[in-house]
Design an enzyme around this catalytic site. Structure first.
Site, short mmCIF file in Angstrom:
data_model
loop_
_atom_site.label_atom_id
_atom_site.label_comp_id
_atom_site.label_asym_id
_atom_site.label_seq_id
_atom_site.Cartn_x
_atom_site.Cartn_y
_atom_site.Cartn_z
CD GLN A 76 -3.11 -0.22 -0.08
OE1 GLN A 76 -3.21 0.99 -0.24
NE2 GLN A 76 -3.76 -1.08 -0.84
CB SER A 77 4.05 2.04 -1.70
OG SER A 77 4.83 3.19 -1.93
#
Ligand SMILES: *Cc1c(COP(=O)(O)O)cnc(C)c1O
Length: 333
Positions: A76-77
């Site tokens: 989930q960068s």
């Protein structure tokens, strides 16, 4: 006098200045004067703190003739998502190399990566060193296909990325002065170190101002996190012509709110997120900003804040729309 960054190539990506706002209801609830620097809002691709770094980093990519940007990050960068958005704006291709394996249905930041047209490659590992090796192979493939890749480290925290936050520091001091606020401390979530290093560099350039307190939300990204922050600060300082880089004595990195590790929500973080949402209708995330906010709440309630405090909202709320974080936010209380 020209600003020390005026000679560096810079792309216009961020909506600046981001607002500095009082939080009257939240402040009353915690019993201390808290202000918020809102890097969570902005025009490009749903914003966040990475956009400031990308102004300098991607201008460098363009200056070097790159046509594709490769960035590594967690599943989930926020950095990968912000990079994908910025590449759209600058006409660059983007490959995001993410840890782990593809989820059944893309949500949150991953959904946005796809929407912004980035190519998404899952490395099949969560080990940062192995992730780096995988990204290296991706770059080799791109070169073999005739492309000119430009690599970004995790969090877009290169030396140039940190410069973006040295600039941000000046922006904050101007706003504090205009608002007549004598802040004692700036608190922010810290992981890849570019934000912290940049703010410390800005502080060294201005010769003072509130203290900068990073709340560590990751301990596995580098073998030596404080050393990495110091190295980024010294690189940014020399790019900006500053004789003396911020020293280790200036570094205030607090790991007490990390909990069980990166991206593992904490009860205090979730409680702080809910308190902010209920008092101000502003959303933090359980991976980054929520843990930093928990530090503010704990210290405010303990009477340990020595004056007005600025909470730097670094963004990241997109992850609340992705499992497992959505469930975590509503499970307690
Ligand atoms: C990346 C990120 C941070 C930490 O910034 P670094 O410069 O990587 O230390 C904090 N908050 C959010 C929401 C982020 O995405």
């Amino acid at each position: 006098m020209a600003a020390p960054w005026s000679e560096l190539p810079r792309a216009t990506l961020a909506t600046l200045p981001t607002p500095l706002v009082p939080l009257p209801r939240f402040s009353e609830a915690v019993g201390a004067e808290i202000w918020m620097k809102r890097d969570d809002v902005g025009e490009l691709g749903l914003a966040g703190n990475k956009v400031r770094k990308l102004e300098f980093v991607l201008a460098d990519a363009r200056a070097r003739g790159a046509d594709v940007v490769v960035i590594v990050g967690a599943a989930q960068s926020n950095a990968a998502r912000a990079t994908a958005a910025a590449c759209v704006r600058l006409g660059l291709d983007c490959v995001v190399v993410l840890s782990g394996s593809p989820p059944d249905s893309p949500a949150g930041n991953l959904l946005l990566d796809r929407l912004y047209g980035a190519r998404v490659r899952f490395a099949g590992t969560t080990d940062w060193a192995e992730l780096g090796g995988f990204a290296e192979r991706v770059r080799d493939e791109l070169r073999a296909a005739g492309a000119t890749p430009y690599s970004l480290p995790a969090g877009a925290s290169s030396t140039l990325g940190a410069v973006g936050f040295a600039v941000a520091w000046h922006e904050l001091l101007d706003q504090l002065e205009a608002a007549g606020v004598d802040a004692s401390t700036v608190v922010h979530a810290s992981s890849s170190g570019g934000t912290h290093a940049g703010l410390l560099t800005g502080r060294a350039l201005t010769g003072g101002g509130p203290r900068v307190r990073g709340i560590g939300v990751a301990d596995d990204i580098y073998p030596d996190v404080p050393g990495q922050i110091a190295a980024l600060a010294s690189g940014a300082a020399s790019l900006l012509g500053l004789g003396a880089a911020p020293g280790p004595g200036d570094l205030w990195l607090d790991m007490e709110h990390l909990g069980d590790g990166y991206a593992i929500p904490t009860a205090d973080g979730v409680a702080a997120i809910r308190l902010l949402a209920e008092t101000e209708a502003i959303v933090c995330d359980p991976v980054y900003s929520g843990k930093a906010l928990a530090a503010v709440v704990a210290d405010a309630r303990a009477g340990a804040l020595s004056g007005p405090t600025v909470f730097w909202h670094t963004g990241g709320w997109h992850a609340v729309f992705a499992p497992p974080f959505s469930g975590a936010l509503l499970s307690a209380g």
